[in-house]
Motif scaffolding. Sequence first.
Motif, PDB file in Angstrom:
ATOM      1  N   ASP A  48       0.814  -1.218   0.000  1.00  0.00           N
ATOM      2  CA  ASP A  48       0.000   0.000   0.000  1.00  0.00           C
ATOM      3  C   ASP A  48       0.850   1.271   0.000  1.00  0.00           C
ATOM      4  N   LEU A  49       2.141   1.135  -0.355  1.00  0.00           N
ATOM      5  CA  LEU A  49       3.045   2.277  -0.577  1.00  0.00           C
ATOM      6  C   LEU A  49       3.217   3.157   0.665  1.00  0.00           C
ATOM      7  N   ARG A  50       3.414   2.551   1.809  1.00  0.00           N
ATOM      8  CA  ARG A  50       3.554   3.316   3.047  1.00  0.00           C
ATOM      9  C   ARG A  50       4.818   4.182   3.053  1.00  0.00           C
ATOM     10  N   LEU A  51       5.900   3.675   2.470  1.00  0.00           N
ATOM     11  CA  LEU A  51       7.126   4.470   2.451  1.00  0.00           C
ATOM     12  C   LEU A  51       6.927   5.726   1.612  1.00  0.00           C
ATOM     13  N   LEU A  52       6.432   5.552   0.410  1.00  0.00           N
ATOM     14  CA  LEU A  52       6.256   6.694  -0.485  1.00  0.00           C
ATOM     15  C   LEU A  52       5.279   7.695   0.100  1.00  0.00           C
ATOM     16  N   ARG A  53       4.235   7.222   0.733  1.00  0.00           N
ATOM     17  CA  ARG A  53       3.261   8.122   1.347  1.00  0.00           C
ATOM     18  C   ARG A  53       3.878   8.962   2.451  1.00  0.00           C
ATOM     19  N   SER A  54       4.968   8.468   3.037  1.00  0.00           N
ATOM     20  CA  SER A  54       5.664   9.206   4.098  1.00  0.00           C
ATOM     21  C   SER A  54       6.889   9.939   3.580  1.00  0.00           C
ATOM     22  N   GLY A  55       7.088   9.944   2.252  1.00  0.00           N
ATOM     23  CA  GLY A  55       8.198  10.685   1.674  1.00  0.00           C
ATOM     24  C   GLY A  55       9.498   9.923   1.581  1.00  0.00           C
ATOM     25  N   LEU A  56       9.515   8.605   1.876  1.00  0.00           N
ATOM     26  CA  LEU A  56      10.729   7.800   1.808  1.00  0.00           C
ATOM     27  C   LEU A  56      10.811   7.083   0.459  1.00  0.00           C
ATOM     28  N   THR A  57      12.024   6.846  -0.016  1.00  0.00           N
ATOM     29  CA  THR A  57      12.226   5.992  -1.185  1.00  0.00           C
ATOM     30  C   THR A  57      13.381   5.042  -0.903  1.00  0.00           C
ATOM     31  N   LEU A  58      13.201   3.788  -1.306  1.00  0.00           N
ATOM     32  CA  LEU A  58      14.224   2.755  -1.155  1.00  0.00           C
ATOM     33  C   LEU A  58      14.427   2.111  -2.523  1.00  0.00           C
ATOM     34  N   VAL A 143      13.576   9.583 -18.672  1.00  0.00           N
ATOM     35  CA  VAL A 143      13.157   8.534 -17.744  1.00  0.00           C
ATOM     36  C   VAL A 143      12.058   7.678 -18.357  1.00  0.00           C
ATOM     37  N   CYS A 144      12.172   6.365 -18.158  1.00  0.00           N
ATOM     38  CA  CYS A 144      11.114   5.419 -18.514  1.00  0.00           C
ATOM     39  C   CYS A 144      10.773   4.640 -17.262  1.00  0.00           C
ATOM     40  N   GLY A 145       9.532   4.745 -16.809  1.00  0.00           N
ATOM     41  CA  GLY A 145       9.137   4.095 -15.565  1.00  0.00           C
ATOM     42  C   GLY A 145       8.131   2.987 -15.784  1.00  0.00           C
ATOM     43  N   GLN A 146       8.320   1.878 -15.080  1.00  0.00           N
ATOM     44  CA  GLN A 146       7.422   0.732 -15.146  1.00  0.00           C
ATOM     45  C   GLN A 146       6.819   0.480 -13.769  1.00  0.00           C
ATOM     46  N   VAL A 147       5.499   0.341 -13.729  1.00  0.00           N
ATOM     47  CA  VAL A 147       4.815   0.022 -12.486  1.00  0.00           C
ATOM     48  C   VAL A 147       4.789  -1.486 -12.308  1.00  0.00           C
ATOM     49  N   ILE A 148       5.156  -1.931 -11.107  1.00  0.00           N
ATOM     50  CA  ILE A 148       5.094  -3.354 -10.777  1.00  0.00           C
ATOM     51  C   ILE A 148       3.976  -3.539  -9.764  1.00  0.00           C
ATOM     52  N   ASP A 149       3.037  -4.405 -10.079  1.00  0.00           N
ATOM     53  CA  ASP A 149       1.893  -4.613  -9.200  1.00  0.00           C
ATOM     54  C   ASP A 149       2.276  -5.600  -8.107  1.00  0.00           C
ATOM     55  N   ALA A 150       2.907  -5.084  -7.044  1.00  0.00           N
ATOM     56  CA  ALA A 150       3.375  -5.943  -5.955  1.00  0.00           C
ATOM     57  C   ALA A 150       2.215  -6.603  -5.225  1.00  0.00           C
ATOM     58  N   ALA A 151       1.058  -5.937  -5.203  1.00  0.00           N
ATOM     59  CA  ALA A 151      -0.082  -6.493  -4.484  1.00  0.00           C
ATOM     60  C   ALA A 151      -0.568  -7.781  -5.136  1.00  0.00           C
ATOM     61  N   ARG A 152      -0.420  -7.890  -6.488  1.00  0.00           N
ATOM     62  CA  ARG A 152      -0.895  -9.076  -7.190  1.00  0.00           C
ATOM     63  C   ARG A 152       0.200 -10.105  -7.385  1.00  0.00           C
ATOM     64  N   LEU A 213       9.730   8.290  -8.432  1.00  0.00           N
ATOM     65  CA  LEU A 213       8.819   7.211  -8.049  1.00  0.00           C
ATOM     66  C   LEU A 213       7.405   7.728  -7.838  1.00  0.00           C
ATOM     67  N   GLU A 214       7.281   8.897  -7.229  1.00  0.00           N
ATOM     68  CA  GLU A 214       5.949   9.454  -7.006  1.00  0.00           C
ATOM     69  C   GLU A 214       5.249   9.731  -8.330  1.00  0.00           C
ATOM     70  N   ARG A 215       5.993  10.152  -9.352  1.00  0.00           N
ATOM     71  CA  ARG A 215       5.390  10.394 -10.650  1.00  0.00           C
ATOM     72  C   ARG A 215       4.859   9.090 -11.247  1.00  0.00           C
ATOM     73  N   VAL A 216       5.634   8.016 -11.116  1.00  0.00           N
ATOM     74  CA  VAL A 216       5.221   6.731 -11.682  1.00  0.00           C
ATOM     75  C   VAL A 216       3.992   6.173 -10.965  1.00  0.00           C
ATOM     76  N   LEU A 217       3.933   6.336  -9.653  1.00  0.00           N
ATOM     77  CA  LEU A 217       2.872   5.712  -8.861  1.00  0.00           C
ATOM     78  C   LEU A 217       1.814   6.699  -8.385  1.00  0.00           C
ATOM     79  N   SER A 218       1.770   7.881  -8.981  1.00  0.00           N
ATOM     80  CA  SER A 218       0.890   8.940  -8.475  1.00  0.00           C
ATOM     81  C   SER A 218      -0.574   8.523  -8.450  1.00  0.00           C
ATOM     82  N   ASP A 219      -1.020   7.741  -9.440  1.00  0.00           N
ATOM     83  CA  ASP A 219      -2.439   7.370  -9.478  1.00  0.00           C
ATOM     84  C   ASP A 219      -2.783   6.295  -8.450  1.00  0.00           C
ATOM     85  N   ARG A 220      -1.771   5.744  -7.784  1.00  0.00           N
ATOM     86  CA  ARG A 220      -2.024   4.726  -6.766  1.00  0.00           C
ATOM     87  C   ARG A 220      -1.905   5.274  -5.355  1.00  0.00           C
ATOM     88  N   LEU A 221      -1.538   6.524  -5.249  1.00  0.00           N
ATOM     89  CA  LEU A 221      -1.393   7.141  -3.932  1.00  0.00           C
ATOM     90  C   LEU A 221      -2.732   7.731  -3.485  1.00  0.00           C
TER      91      LEU A 221
END
Length: 519
Positions: A48-58, A143-152, A213-221
């Motif tokens: 559920d992207l808890r790190l990104l929601r808190s401003g962290l990236t790993l 930049v070319c970004g790919q979303v990985i559906d970790a939940a699935r 990362l936030e740009r790639v996953l913005s619609d999931r935040l």
Amino acid sequence: MGTVHEETERKYDGVPGRPLVAAGLPDVIDVAAGKAENLDAVYYDTADLRLLRSGLTLRRRTGGHDPGWHLKIPRGDGHRSEYGLPLEAGEEESPPREFVVRTRGIARGMGLHPVARLHTRRERVVLMDPDGRQLAELARDEVCGQVIDAARTGRRRPGGAPGPSGSVTDVTEVIAWTETEVELIKGPRELLDAVDEALRDQGLQPAVTSSKLERVLSDRLPPRPRQTEAAAGSVGEALTAYLRAQTAQIRELDPAVRLDEPDAVHRMRVAVRRLRSALTAHRRLLAASTVDHLSEELRWLGHVLGEARDAEVLGLHLSDQAATLPPAAHPGQVVSRVRAWFGDRYAEAHRAAVRSMDSRRYYAVLDALGELAAAPPLRGRAGHGRAEVRRALRREKRRTGRRLDRALDMAPGPGRDRALHRARKAAKRARYTAESVAPPTGSGARRYGKRMKKIQQALGAHQDGVVAEQAVLALAAAATGDGGGTDVAFGYGVLYAMQRQGAQEQLDTARRQWDRLDH
């Protein structure tokens, strides 16, 4: 621990149409083109992207001049701390343990999985000073970004490689864009402003997101929680700022406590106490249904941290005193035994604290603090100014005075020791109350807080002696029990006698500071 440095950067959408020139850039003598780089990075987060929601990236990045694992954590001053570890510190399926620990409080114990992969074609430009030092770096990125559906997909190998079950990572979306990034290396802050002006002159605007990362996953935040603000100049405004600052301190210190970094337990315990004091002292300003339970949970957390902190402080205090013992008291042996005794107790208490910090109860406290900081449940009177502050400070002053007078009137003994300890806690709460509402009253609250701090410190020194006496008795009993107490028995006796030296002076100081505050 790997490398760590402060990251100060700005991002812009698009890339400049013409190169930067040194003229007009402070301290810059040359703008040197660096080697083009191809960077491949896999980012890790909870489902559920808890790190990104808190401003962290790993991330795990290959290619370029700094391959490895990178963890970026925001700080309260608006900058970010970036931690770096070599690639071999972790595996594609398993981020380095240190980074898992550093993010555990944010992740709430959930696993970290690949959530995105970014490929970047980077052209670097380095801004140099007359001595050849690198002041800043400007990067033009495709930049070319790919979303990985970790939940699935669960824990799958990044980049489409087969995972343990033979499956393939589910890449659900691909997007591309260009951006410019400017990062300070050793240059002055003014250099960023000058580069910003030069880039804006070319039509560039600040990036719409703070990270790739936030740009790639913005619609999931999910939407960011809306912060509520109190009336300007009110006690509610000061209290809100204080609650947010202490909550941020606890969040920032969580990984430091887990990794047992110096002074981390103490600093986190202080932040917990400050929060609890503010909630208790300003209960009239806040919805009781919200803060009463949280106040009790903060009491629990303070106790969890206190076991380790007390062992640490008492061990240092007694070992320092033991080092001053006369030769006949065998100071070397006493110091060695004190350090070993308290070292074992600190280690055990720290392990217990970390276990508690991995519990659902602790994570619930963090969630409640986050909600409190975003929208404190202020009541109507929180919109008032100095009058409400004065009422709060007078209440705490009366409470401290009653306890101190009662304790000082008692005959020496265990009962008075307990009463003095209660007075100390009251003075500390009054001090933290003044800190939490200082802006509306300015220097008056600060002077009040300083006086209460001096009272607290004097009574604290007395309480340290009381606790240390009991600790020395336990040390002596342990030495006798293991058959090794003959040589050091005299040393423990001298050490015991040292604990009450200056006790009356400490109480006189507390009384003197109270009289000054009272008048």
